[in-house]
Design a protein around this motif. Structure first.
Motif, PDB file in Angstrom:
ATOM      1  N   ALA A 188       0.834  -1.207   0.000  1.00  0.00           N
ATOM      2  CA  ALA A 188       0.000   0.000   0.000  1.00  0.00           C
ATOM      3  C   ALA A 188       0.868   1.256   0.000  1.00  0.00           C
ATOM      4  CB  ALA A 188      -0.935  -0.015   1.213  1.00  0.00           C
ATOM      5  N   GLU A 235       3.865   1.493  -1.094  1.00  0.00           N
ATOM      6  CA  GLU A 235       4.530   1.539  -2.396  1.00  0.00           C
ATOM      7  C   GLU A 235       3.638   2.200  -3.452  1.00  0.00           C
ATOM      8  OE1 GLU A 235       7.485   0.822  -3.442  1.00  0.00           O
ATOM      9  OE2 GLU A 235       7.013   0.892  -5.567  1.00  0.00           O
ATOM     10  N   ILE A 236       2.347   1.960  -3.381  1.00  0.00           N
ATOM     11  CA  ILE A 236       1.432   2.582  -4.350  1.00  0.00           C
ATOM     12  C   ILE A 236       1.165   4.046  -3.984  1.00  0.00           C
ATOM     13  CG2 ILE A 236      -0.908   2.463  -5.347  1.00  0.00           C
ATOM     14  CD1 ILE A 236      -0.680  -0.603  -4.989  1.00  0.00           C
ATOM     15  N   ARG A 250       3.743   6.600  -5.117  1.00  0.00           N
ATOM     16  CA  ARG A 250       3.858   6.895  -6.543  1.00  0.00           C
ATOM     17  C   ARG A 250       2.935   8.002  -7.041  1.00  0.00           C
ATOM     18  NH1 ARG A 250       5.617   2.064  -9.612  1.00  0.00           N
ATOM     19  NH2 ARG A 250       6.738   0.802  -8.094  1.00  0.00           N
TER      20      ARG A 250
END
Lengths: 174, 174
Positions: B8, B10-11, B14
């Motif tokens: 989560a 990591e997303i 971005r």
């Protein structure tokens, strides 16, 4: 909004960076997850976009400029990537798309399109007469549509994890 | 897919770069165009995401950890950005969102969430009992949903410009 070549190029130029920020080094579970049977994962979408650069946009624009309506476009295989990009990594596909998009934009630049050329007609194998500006507008919308498809496929992985919030998140039911 | 804190984060990490590549220095015609009455432009969406960082995700996670179900979250104003970000430029909003998202992720890191803490319950003013992992999953899906909304609003500007290709482009009718 009317088609404007400069604005269209400005949007097309951005897609490789958008795909990189969404997908590069994304955990495989997410990159290969789709929305269910017959649907595409982010990995599939990038492969499809690559095939578009190779076989659709610039090749069709060239056919319009060279042959007009006298020669129909080659039919486009929307599923070519299932065979072609099967054994590649997502990183390789992102690199390849970035390179191909750069080449496509150089190709577009090289056409030196003047406003009156944008109305030139070609022939789509199913849709019949279409214009160059319609082809280029479709290219822009096609990019944006597939970015939308990527984030939708990703979002749906948390369809259940969001619990009671589900009805507040329209992307989960699109 | 089950919620996983590392994925989560990591997303969520971005999203600022994705918004930058889609929107920074985009012609104003595109940044301020929406899907029709009562719909949001890319500019509106970035303002809404800023308000989420300020008033929704981390503040609510803190309420769950500190008060559990004994204190309901503050209701979230989904339209706050129409007043708050009116006079700012899109570039300023993108900078602000990037900074705030960085702070949010530091805040999340600072909570040192252990797996058993993710099931802790809080109270949503309308939805009732929700868990911390549901809140964090919703944050991820909310980001992706609004990226989808941005590309949809942009795509629809060429609704007519694509001509006969319109039925081939499902984003135009979503």
């Amino acid at each position: 909004m009317d088609f404007q070549l400069d604005q269209a190029k400005e949007i097309l130029r951005r897609t490789p960076a958008t795909l990189n920020s969404l997908l590069r080094h994304l955990p495989e579970e997410w990159a290969f997850a789709n929305e269910g049977p017959e649907s595409w994962s982010p990995f599939d979408v990038v492969g499809h976009l690559i095939h578009g650069e190779e076989a659709d946009w610039i090749p069709r624009a060239k056919i319009i400029l060279e042959y007009g309506e006298s020669r129909a476009f080659e039919p486009f295989d929307r599923f070519a990537m299932f065979e072609k990009s099967r054994v590649q990594s997502l990183g390789d596909l992102l690199d390849k798309f970035e390179w191909l998009r750069g080449e496509s934009l150089k190709g577009l630049e090289g056409m030196n399109l003047r406003p009156e050329m944008l109305g030139k007609r070609g022939r789509h194998p199913e849709l019949g007469a279409v214009t160059l500006s319609q082809l280029l507008s479709t290219w822009v919308v096609h990019d944006l549509g597939h970015i939308g498809q990527i984030v939708r496929a990703m979002a749906k992985q948390y369809d259940e994890a969001v619990g009671a919030w589900q009805p507040y998140l329209p992307i989960l039911s699109r």
